[in-house]
Design a protein around this motif. Sequence first.
Motif, PDB file in Angstrom:
ATOM      1  N   PHE A  16      24.810 -35.049  55.189  1.00 28.93           N
ATOM      2  CA  PHE A  16      24.804 -36.321  55.985  1.00 28.93           C
ATOM      3  C   PHE A  16      22.959 -36.063  54.952  1.00 28.93           C
ATOM      4  N   VAL A  17      21.912 -35.384  54.459  1.00 29.07           N
ATOM      5  CA  VAL A  17      21.120 -36.094  54.139  1.00 29.07           C
ATOM      6  C   VAL A  17      21.118 -35.421  52.380  1.00 29.07           C
ATOM      7  N   ASP A  18      19.858 -36.255  51.886  1.00 25.22           N
ATOM      8  CA  ASP A  18      20.295 -36.122  50.204  1.00 25.22           C
ATOM      9  C   ASP A  18      18.973 -35.304  49.928  1.00 25.22           C
ATOM     10  N   THR A  19      19.772 -34.362  50.184  1.00 29.43           N
ATOM     11  CA  THR A  19      18.920 -33.149  49.578  1.00 29.43           C
ATOM     12  C   THR A  19      17.888 -33.200  48.143  1.00 29.43           C
ATOM     13  N   ASP A  20      19.031 -33.397  47.425  1.00 27.11           N
ATOM     14  CA  ASP A  20      18.720 -33.266  45.482  1.00 27.11           C
ATOM     15  C   ASP A  20      17.642 -33.314  45.106  1.00 27.11           C
ATOM     16  N   GLU A  21      16.745 -33.616  46.021  1.00 23.15           N
ATOM     17  CA  GLU A  21      14.787 -33.401  45.499  1.00 23.15           C
ATOM     18  C   GLU A  21      14.366 -33.167  46.095  1.00 23.15           C
ATOM     19  N   ASP A  22      14.540 -32.407  46.797  1.00 30.70           N
ATOM     20  CA  ASP A  22      13.544 -30.932  47.530  1.00 30.70           C
ATOM     21  C   ASP A  22      13.129 -30.510  46.275  1.00 30.70           C
ATOM     22  N   THR A  23      11.767 -30.138  47.265  1.00 32.29           N
ATOM     23  CA  THR A  23      11.260 -29.440  46.136  1.00 32.29           C
ATOM     24  C   THR A  23       9.832 -28.565  46.538  1.00 32.29           C
ATOM     25  N   ARG A  24       9.875 -27.511  46.858  1.00 33.10           N
ATOM     26  CA  ARG A  24       8.205 -26.805  47.871  1.00 33.10           C
ATOM     27  C   ARG A  24       7.284 -27.601  47.217  1.00 33.10           C
ATOM     28  N   CYS A 137      22.868 -47.169  51.844  1.00 32.60           N
ATOM     29  CA  CYS A 137      22.502 -46.153  51.390  1.00 32.60           C
ATOM     30  C   CYS A 137      23.279 -45.612  50.476  1.00 32.60           C
ATOM     31  N   LEU A 138      22.976 -45.151  49.377  1.00 30.30           N
ATOM     32  CA  LEU A 138      23.829 -44.133  48.050  1.00 30.30           C
ATOM     33  C   LEU A 138      23.649 -43.171  48.707  1.00 30.30           C
ATOM     34  N   PHE A 139      24.885 -42.309  48.901  1.00 24.05           N
ATOM     35  CA  PHE A 139      24.224 -40.903  49.474  1.00 24.05           C
ATOM     36  C   PHE A 139      25.369 -39.903  48.429  1.00 24.05           C
ATOM     37  N   GLN A 140      24.854 -39.130  47.823  1.00 27.43           N
ATOM     38  CA  GLN A 140      25.900 -38.070  46.670  1.00 27.43           C
ATOM     39  C   GLN A 140      26.493 -39.249  45.957  1.00 27.43           C
ATOM     40  N   GLY A 141      26.460 -40.221  45.532  1.00 25.80           N
ATOM     41  CA  GLY A 141      26.672 -40.781  44.403  1.00 25.80           C
ATOM     42  C   GLY A 141      27.989 -42.296  45.870  1.00 25.80           C
ATOM     43  N   GLN A 142      27.692 -42.221  46.245  1.00 26.18           N
ATOM     44  CA  GLN A 142      27.851 -43.196  47.094  1.00 26.18           C
ATOM     45  C   GLN A 142      27.068 -44.493  48.197  1.00 26.18           C
ATOM     46  N   ARG A 143      28.284 -45.328  48.339  1.00 27.45           N
ATOM     47  CA  ARG A 143      27.771 -46.409  49.292  1.00 27.45           C
ATOM     48  C   ARG A 143      27.970 -45.752  50.352  1.00 27.45           C
ATOM     49  N   ARG A 144      26.748 -45.905  50.860  1.00 25.93           N
ATOM     50  CA  ARG A 144      27.333 -45.203  53.084  1.00 25.93           C
ATOM     51  C   ARG A 144      26.950 -46.651  54.088  1.00 25.93           C
ATOM     52  N   ASP A 145      27.515 -46.393  54.979  1.00 25.43           N
ATOM     53  CA  ASP A 145      27.219 -47.293  55.942  1.00 25.43           C
ATOM     54  C   ASP A 145      26.438 -46.288  56.517  1.00 25.43           C
ATOM     55  N   GLN A 146      25.382 -47.416  57.265  1.00 29.91           N
ATOM     56  CA  GLN A 146      24.192 -46.013  58.148  1.00 29.91           C
ATOM     57  C   GLN A 146      24.520 -46.420  59.521  1.00 29.91           C
ATOM     58  N   GLN A 147      23.720 -45.917  60.500  1.00 29.46           N
ATOM     59  CA  GLN A 147      23.674 -47.106  61.433  1.00 29.46           C
ATOM     60  C   GLN A 147      22.208 -47.307  62.280  1.00 29.46           C
ATOM     61  N   ILE A 148      22.267 -48.078  62.834  1.00 31.04           N
ATOM     62  CA  ILE A 148      20.434 -48.462  63.550  1.00 31.04           C
ATOM     63  C   ILE A 148      20.216 -48.240  64.708  1.00 31.04           C
ATOM     64  N   TRP A 149      19.493 -47.259  65.324  1.00 30.14           N
ATOM     65  CA  TRP A 149      19.950 -46.996  66.778  1.00 30.14           C
ATOM     66  C   TRP A 149      18.330 -47.586  67.219  1.00 30.14           C
ATOM     67  N   GLY A 150      17.999 -48.210  68.378  1.00 30.00           N
ATOM     68  CA  GLY A 150      16.754 -47.690  69.160  1.00 30.00           C
ATOM     69  C   GLY A 150      16.466 -48.104  70.085  1.00 30.00           C
ATOM     70  N   LEU A 151      15.727 -47.303  71.048  1.00 30.59           N
ATOM     71  CA  LEU A 151      15.337 -46.931  72.100  1.00 30.59           C
ATOM     72  C   LEU A 151      13.194 -47.761  72.325  1.00 30.59           C
ATOM     73  N   LEU A 152      13.739 -48.828  73.861  1.00 33.60           N
ATOM     74  CA  LEU A 152      12.400 -49.197  73.622  1.00 33.60           C
ATOM     75  C   LEU A 152      11.623 -48.126  74.972  1.00 33.60           C
ATOM     76  N   ARG A 153      10.896 -48.084  75.257  1.00 34.48           N
ATOM     77  CA  ARG A 153      10.088 -47.560  76.118  1.00 34.48           C
ATOM     78  C   ARG A 153      10.177 -47.396  77.818  1.00 34.48           C
ATOM     79  N   PRO A 154      11.113 -48.832  78.241  1.00 31.09           N
ATOM     80  CA  PRO A 154      11.235 -48.862  79.083  1.00 31.09           C
ATOM     81  C   PRO A 154      12.629 -48.312  79.497  1.00 31.09           C
ATOM     82  N   GLU A 155      13.565 -47.848  78.669  1.00 29.66           N
ATOM     83  CA  GLU A 155      14.896 -47.325  78.287  1.00 29.66           C
ATOM     84  C   GLU A 155      14.493 -45.852  78.386  1.00 29.66           C
ATOM     85  N   TRP A 156      13.075 -45.600  77.406  1.00 32.99           N
ATOM     86  CA  TRP A 156      12.829 -44.356  77.900  1.00 32.99           C
ATOM     87  C   TRP A 156      12.354 -43.514  79.119  1.00 32.99           C
ATOM     88  N   GLU A 157      11.655 -44.232  79.408  1.00 34.81           N
ATOM     89  CA  GLU A 157      11.203 -44.007  81.449  1.00 34.81           C
ATOM     90  C   GLU A 157      12.316 -43.458  81.807  1.00 34.81           C
TER      91      GLU A 157
END
Length: 164
Positions: A16-24, A137-157
Amino acid sequence: MDFWLEMRAAPGARRFVDTDEDTRELLLRRILEAGVLGEPRARSFRWFVEVEGQLAGTVSARELSRVHGRVELGYMMADAYHGQGLCTRAVALMLEQLFTLPYLDRVWLTTLVENVGSQGVARKLGFALEGTLRAHCLFQGQRRDQQIWGLLRPEWELRRASLG
């Protein structure tokens, strides 16, 4: 540092995460750029999750906007710790700290549509699915759908009260 590289190279992370560019050097820079919560100029924060003396994952907040009162959240657990509720607890602790910032009103995150584990963490903590960005987003050479999730302060409380 080695833990983070190894965790990002594991099969669970690479699904689920593109880690190809990871370097120390890149990961070290990300750690060094992370600020301390409450620092006036800090724009990102990173915490490592430890369980019984062992590193287990990471939780981060980045792109903090004081003007807009929002920050993007990210999280990853090592494969050995999946499905134990540790990520949910770690993210809840991060949210608790983030919402001490008086100007913060919104925390948001993204998930790939296929990442049901991450979506479960978001739901358990009260995040609302706000939409799906098709072929966002492009992930592992393929276009992928990406979800957006949100949390507001009153919802967290409200959620925090039910978790405690």
